[in-house]
Write an enzyme that holds these catalytic residues in place. Structure first.
Site, short mmCIF file in Angstrom:
data_model
loop_
_atom_site.label_atom_id
_atom_site.label_comp_id
_atom_site.label_asym_id
_atom_site.label_seq_id
_atom_site.Cartn_x
_atom_site.Cartn_y
_atom_site.Cartn_z
N ASP A 130 -5.44 10.25 -7.77
CA ASP A 130 -4.24 10.77 -6.56
C ASP A 130 -3.41 11.15 -7.75
O ASP A 130 -2.96 10.74 -9.13
CB ASP A 130 -5.10 10.56 -5.62
CG ASP A 130 -4.56 9.64 -5.18
OD1 ASP A 130 -3.47 8.62 -6.36
OD2 ASP A 130 -3.95 8.87 -3.89
N ASN A 145 -1.93 3.05 6.87
CA ASN A 145 -2.91 4.02 7.98
C ASN A 145 -4.19 4.01 8.03
O ASN A 145 -4.93 4.51 8.92
CB ASN A 145 -2.28 5.10 8.46
CG ASN A 145 -2.68 6.27 6.72
OD1 ASN A 145 -2.39 5.54 6.29
ND2 ASN A 145 -1.95 7.58 6.89
N HIS A 184 -4.98 4.59 4.81
CA HIS A 184 -5.70 5.68 3.85
C HIS A 184 -6.32 5.02 2.44
O HIS A 184 -6.17 3.78 2.05
CB HIS A 184 -5.13 6.70 3.33
CG HIS A 184 -3.63 6.58 2.93
ND1 HIS A 184 -2.17 6.88 2.68
CD2 HIS A 184 -3.10 5.76 1.95
CE1 HIS A 184 -1.79 6.27 2.30
NE2 HIS A 184 -2.35 5.65 1.21
N GLU A 221 -6.92 10.53 4.44
CA GLU A 221 -5.94 9.75 5.58
C GLU A 221 -7.13 10.30 6.45
O GLU A 221 -8.22 10.97 6.01
CB GLU A 221 -4.71 11.42 6.09
CG GLU A 221 -3.93 11.30 4.81
CD GLU A 221 -2.16 10.54 4.96
OE1 GLU A 221 -3.16 9.12 5.35
OE2 GLU A 221 -1.47 10.96 4.45
C1 F6R Z 1 -2.17 5.81 -4.76
C2 F6R Z 1 -3.19 5.59 -3.74
C3 F6R Z 1 -2.93 4.77 -2.32
C4 F6R Z 1 -2.25 3.45 -2.26
C5 F6R Z 1 -1.95 3.45 -0.84
C6 F6R Z 1 -0.90 2.23 -1.03
O1 F6R Z 1 -3.21 5.83 -5.37
O2 F6R Z 1 -4.32 5.84 -3.99
O3 F6R Z 1 -3.62 4.99 -1.50
O4 F6R Z 1 -3.08 2.76 -3.00
O5 F6R Z 1 -0.84 4.92 0.08
O6 F6R Z 1 0.32 2.66 -1.70
P1 F6R Z 1 1.69 1.44 -1.67
O7 F6R Z 1 0.14 0.05 -3.28
O8 F6R Z 1 2.67 2.04 -2.64
O9 F6R Z 1 1.52 0.28 -0.57
#
Ligand code: F6R
Length: 251
Positions: free
Chosen positions: A67, A136, A138, A143
């Site tokens: 992403d 959450n 995702h 989301e």
């Molecule tokens: C990032 C991504 C997100 C993160 C998620 C957890 O490329 O795809 O889904 O993996 O937001 O983020 P952290 O690791 O910062 O808790």
């Protein structure tokens, strides 16, 4: 779904790096799906050290990231393109022409989604997809919603994600409100998936993902039906699951 215990973030990072290095050793020309965020930073640090020591060779690897924030050019230090260079690509011997990430500056949403799906397809799919998980549920930036996404799409980030990610920006107002993300369908088509999660904040969602019902309201719950998923968590992220279903955790 295999769920593996690590006592702390260091151990988690070493285990995850070994898992990825094993994939690259077994198939040097493999396609790695990569994630950003704080969870994989330690894994990337270990991979850089392994590459420097000659223990793993990324020269034939192709990479495709999950992403990118909309509106941020690659040169912006909050963009995921910048993150990947800083945290991994500049420290390993990958050919950076073989690394891919959605173009957050492309205002033509339909064209960018189509282009990115074609990139993944042209590589013949992903051999190993690395994932983090949002508080959450995702995965990538898919989301909670009423349905699972298929291919690349442009999403409105939820307040919970903006709140969680504001730590990387000067304030919550600076967090972009939209992002391009690989779809859940594409993630599910990866041959293997490796998720890393650490810290107290992930304890509830790890338990929910592994034991709750499969629903697009918890996008990561769909991983229950993927045939080859490994989740490596530190003790903090596993505390609820170990209380509720200790038999699911490999030590
Ligand atoms: C990032 C991504 C997100 C993160 C998620 C957890 O490329 O795809 O889904 O993996 O937001 O983020 P952290 O690791 O910062 O808790």
């Amino acid at each position: 779904m295999r769920i593996i215990y690590a006592k702390d973030y260091d151990e988690l990072s070493k285990k995850a790096a070994n898992f990825i290095a094993a994939q690259v050793t077994m198939k040097p020309e493999c396609v790695l799906g990569l994630a950003t965020g704080s969870s994989p930073i330690g894994t990337y640090k270990c991979l850089k050290a392994m590459c420097k020591n000659g223990d793993v060779d990324f020269s034939k690897v192709k990479a495709v990231n999950l992403d990118e924030y909309c509106g941020l050019p690659k040169t912006n230090d909050q963009s995921y393109a910048y993150f990947m260079k800083e945290n991994l690509f500049d420290g390993i011997n990958i050919d950076q022409a073989n690394t891919n990430i959605p173009d957050g500056t492309n205002p033509d949403v339909a064209a960018e989604c189509k282009r990115y799906d074609a990139v993944v397809k042209s590589m013949g799919g992903v051999d190993l997809q690395l994932l983090g998980i949002g508080n959450n549920g995702h995965i990538a930036f898919n989301e909670p919603s009423d349905s699972f996404s298929l291919g690349t799409n442009c999403v409105n980030l939820t307040e919970s994600t903006i709140e969680a990610n504001k730590r990387f920006f000067e304030s919550a107002d600076d967090v972009p409100r939209k992002a391009y993300t690989m779809g859940v369908g594409t993630i599910m088509s990866a041959k293997k998936i490796l998720m890393v999660a650490n810290g107290d904040a992930k304890a509830d969602i790890i338990c929910e993902m592994a034991t709750g019902k499969i629903t697009p309201n918890v996008p990561a719950s769909i991983l229950q039906i993927h045939p080859d998923v490994t989740v490596i968590c530190d003790e903090k992220a596993l505390q609820k699951l170990m209380a509720v279903a200790p038999e699911l955790v490999e030590r």
